[in-house]
Design an enzyme around this catalytic site. Structure first.
Site, PDB file in Angstrom:
ATOM      1  N   TYR A  87       1.042  -1.308   0.087  1.00 41.27           N
ATOM      2  CA  TYR A  87       0.013  -0.113  -0.023  1.00 41.27           C
ATOM      3  C   TYR A  87       0.849   1.298  -0.036  1.00 41.27           C
ATOM      4  O   TYR A  87       0.613   2.202  -0.756  1.00 41.27           O
ATOM      5  CB  TYR A  87      -0.803   0.108   1.243  1.00 41.27           C
ATOM      6  N   ARG A  93      -3.565   5.199   3.915  1.00 41.77           N
ATOM      7  CA  ARG A  93      -4.831   4.680   4.536  1.00 41.77           C
ATOM      8  C   ARG A  93      -6.016   5.005   3.390  1.00 41.77           C
ATOM      9  O   ARG A  93      -6.853   4.360   3.133  1.00 41.77           O
ATOM     10  CB  ARG A  93      -5.403   5.418   5.845  1.00 41.77           C
ATOM     11  N   CYS A 126      -6.658  -5.519  -7.204  1.00 41.56           N
ATOM     12  CA  CYS A 126      -6.448  -4.919  -5.942  1.00 41.56           C
ATOM     13  C   CYS A 126      -5.856  -5.934  -5.113  1.00 41.56           C
ATOM     14  O   CYS A 126      -5.268  -5.792  -4.000  1.00 41.56           O
ATOM     15  CB  CYS A 126      -7.593  -4.232  -5.080  1.00 41.56           C
TER      16      CYS A 126
END
Length: 199
Positions: free
Chosen positions: A137, A151, A168
């Site tokens: 991420y 986030r 994803c």
């Protein structure tokens, strides 16, 4: 006049779905017939559950034509048989991408019927992650020029409505931990294992 315009409105609002069966997972696809673009893919449940997911998604959307109206979800059977080859092509391209992600590269047009500009930026960057690889991420946040927005990137991926084509499942924790996949961690692991075995 009113019935003609109402008919045209229905054409603009219509979204067509079909189910895909494979040994890896079940899926439901929603395709916009006007743009011939994939707008929604959900994975891994029974057909009634998948259809429920699709209905909930479409229910939240507002059609741009006429403004504020709702989209209508229809079975692919509404397409004329002689004119649905493009629809079948999208479905077979999806199945190819699902089962042979490292094989012949197929381009499937996607259309985002929802999402912020930031979310769309995350989804577009995710599409470029090669099959057989993973990124964190944090790395994805850096790629899109927002290194501190880890986030927000995770949140955007949680709202990905086009599974597999926006992969994803290839985004993981910085330590390599599997996390945050709407269709379940076991399926995320299965998708990644299949891709690695085919590279």
């Amino acid at each position: 006049h009113r019935s003609v315009s109402r008919g045209l409105g229905d054409v603009y609002k219509r979204q067509v779905y079909d189910f895909i069966d494979s040994e890896l997972t079940n899926a439901i696809l929603i395709i916009n017939p006007l743009t011939r673009s994939l707008v929604f893919v959900a994975l891994g449940k029974s057909k009634p559950q998948l259809l429920q997911d699709a209905k909930l998604y479409v229910k939240k959307l507002k059609s741009p034509s006429p403004p504020g109206s709702k989209y209508i979800l229809k079975n692919k059977q509404i397409l004329r048989k002689e004119d649905d080859s493009w629809f079948q092509q999208i479905c077979s391209d999806f199945l190819l991408t699902l089962l042979s992600p490292s094989g012949k590269k197929v381009e499937i047009n996607c259309e985002y019927l929802s999402g912020t500009e930031f979310q769309k930026k995350v989804w577009e960057a995710t599409k470029r992650i090669p099959s057989g690889t993973t990124v964190s991420y944090q790395s994805l946040a850096k790629q899109i020029g927002h290194p501190t927005a880890v986030r927000a990137v995770a949140s955007a991926l949680a709202r990905n409505n086009i599974a597999v084509i926006i992969p994803c499942h290839r985004v993981i924790g910085i330590t390599g931990r599997m996390s945050g996949f709407r269709w379940g961690i076991p399926l995320k692991e299965s998708l990644l294992e299949r891709e690695k075995s085919l590279v």
